[in-house]
Design a protein around this motif. Sequence first.
Motif, PDB file in Angstrom:
ATOM      1  N   VAL A  14      45.499  45.128  35.549  1.00 49.36           N
ATOM      2  CA  VAL A  14      45.075  43.784  35.167  1.00 49.36           C
ATOM      3  C   VAL A  14      44.501  43.131  36.408  1.00 49.36           C
ATOM      4  CG1 VAL A  14      45.813  41.509  34.363  1.00 49.36           C
ATOM      5  CG2 VAL A  14      46.814  43.571  33.360  1.00 49.36           C
ATOM      6  N   GLY A  32      52.772  36.776  40.390  1.00 47.67           N
ATOM      7  CA  GLY A  32      52.506  38.163  40.044  1.00 47.67           C
ATOM      8  C   GLY A  32      53.698  39.076  40.214  1.00 47.67           C
ATOM      9  N   LEU A  38      53.223  36.102  32.516  1.00 51.52           N
ATOM     10  CA  LEU A  38      52.195  36.998  32.012  1.00 51.52           C
ATOM     11  C   LEU A  38      52.840  38.213  31.349  1.00 51.52           C
ATOM     12  CD1 LEU A  38      49.164  37.936  31.938  1.00 51.52           C
ATOM     13  CD2 LEU A  38      49.621  39.064  34.138  1.00 51.52           C
ATOM     14  N   PHE A  68      42.461  36.373  33.592  1.00 50.68           N
ATOM     15  CA  PHE A  68      43.118  37.672  33.709  1.00 50.68           C
ATOM     16  C   PHE A  68      42.495  38.625  32.696  1.00 50.68           C
ATOM     17  CE2 PHE A  68      45.924  34.992  35.959  1.00 50.68           C
ATOM     18  CZ  PHE A  68      46.772  35.774  36.732  1.00 50.68           C
ATOM     19  N   GLU A  98      42.945  39.619  38.213  1.00 51.77           N
ATOM     20  CA  GLU A  98      42.858  38.159  38.169  1.00 51.77           C
ATOM     21  C   GLU A  98      41.586  37.736  38.898  1.00 51.77           C
ATOM     22  OE1 GLU A  98      45.213  34.122  39.716  1.00 51.77           O
ATOM     23  OE2 GLU A  98      46.033  36.120  40.137  1.00 51.77           O
ATOM     24  N   SER A 139      44.882  31.627  32.717  1.00 56.62           N
ATOM     25  CA  SER A 139      46.203  31.279  33.220  1.00 56.62           C
ATOM     26  C   SER A 139      46.500  29.804  32.985  1.00 56.62           C
ATOM     27  CB  SER A 139      46.286  31.578  34.717  1.00 56.62           C
ATOM     28  OG  SER A 139      47.422  30.957  35.290  1.00 56.62           O
TER      29      SER A 139
END
Length: 329
Positions: free
Chosen positions: A88, A139, A119, A79, A90, A72
């Motif tokens: 996915v 997110g 993302l 990720f 993190e 990130s």
Amino acid sequence: MMRKTLASLLFAIGSLGLQNEAYSQAVGNIYVADNKPVVHEISDLYSNGCDYVHEFFTLVGDNPDPKQMAFSPWNNNLFIAQRGQNRVCEYHGETGDLLREIVLPNKTYGVAFGSDKNLYVSNGDVGLGEVYKFDGNSGEHLGVFVPNSRNGGLNDPHALTFGRDDNLYVSSSQTPIGVFKYDGKTGEVMEPVPFTHGGPPDPGTIEFIAFGPNGNLFLTDDTTKVFEYDSQSGLFLGLFVNDTNIRLEGIVFREDGDLIAINQNGDVRIYDGDTGDYAGGGCSGYVRRPIGVAIKPEIGKPRGDWNKDGDVDLDDYEAFWNCAQISGP
């Protein structure tokens, strides 16, 4: 597979407890995932070996089947697309602890961050190809960036990355096999379709894609070779790496411009970034059946004249970051 609705997208926050011993996780270190399933950390490569650090952390859940990974730009958390779970995950960049899970409706393969720090996740199956967009920090789901209805033919997408032009490149693993190019602002497919053309007559499934320091697109299929394509036209330029009979399981360019590739035996190898010639490496015996490889970048700082404009500035940082996104099979 029955396709789920967008309403089935949900975000689950995992444990925030610091359960693993903290290590330095230095910038520039190499991270390799395998089907153990463990993420390994390597601090250096040289002509006949490596400095292996440790098993950084174990992936969560049953049958995670890790694929592409990306660090990130917000905090250097890692990720990982865990295709076996359609999600996915993190992981904390210093401790390896699970921080968040993003659940998607179909198979999840590729992850990459754009210059907007958001993302992007490839999601699909045979006959289905989409790219989802999420706020890179919170997110929050920001919509379907490339919907199936206007994907240009993208079929069961695998790896994805952004080019220096800020456009999105996504590999299609089913017919038509190739790399598709999408406008980085709108998600509209761009000509030619597929973008890569003029290459081997019978390409295998494209597993890994990365942009090199010369700006061109490099990819591997399910063989032992790395192919080079012109970043402007998508035209095949030639075979870049062809010196091993062991299937490649991940590629990434590092700060000095050399290509790092990991093969099925777990060897981490170095190739000259200009010629593709083998330049050393090793690190055998630590990684079992590797899946992909990533390099930890330094947040917000340029790392040399990566865009070849004669200046070391923030544009070079963006160029290196795009090259440092990784892919897995």
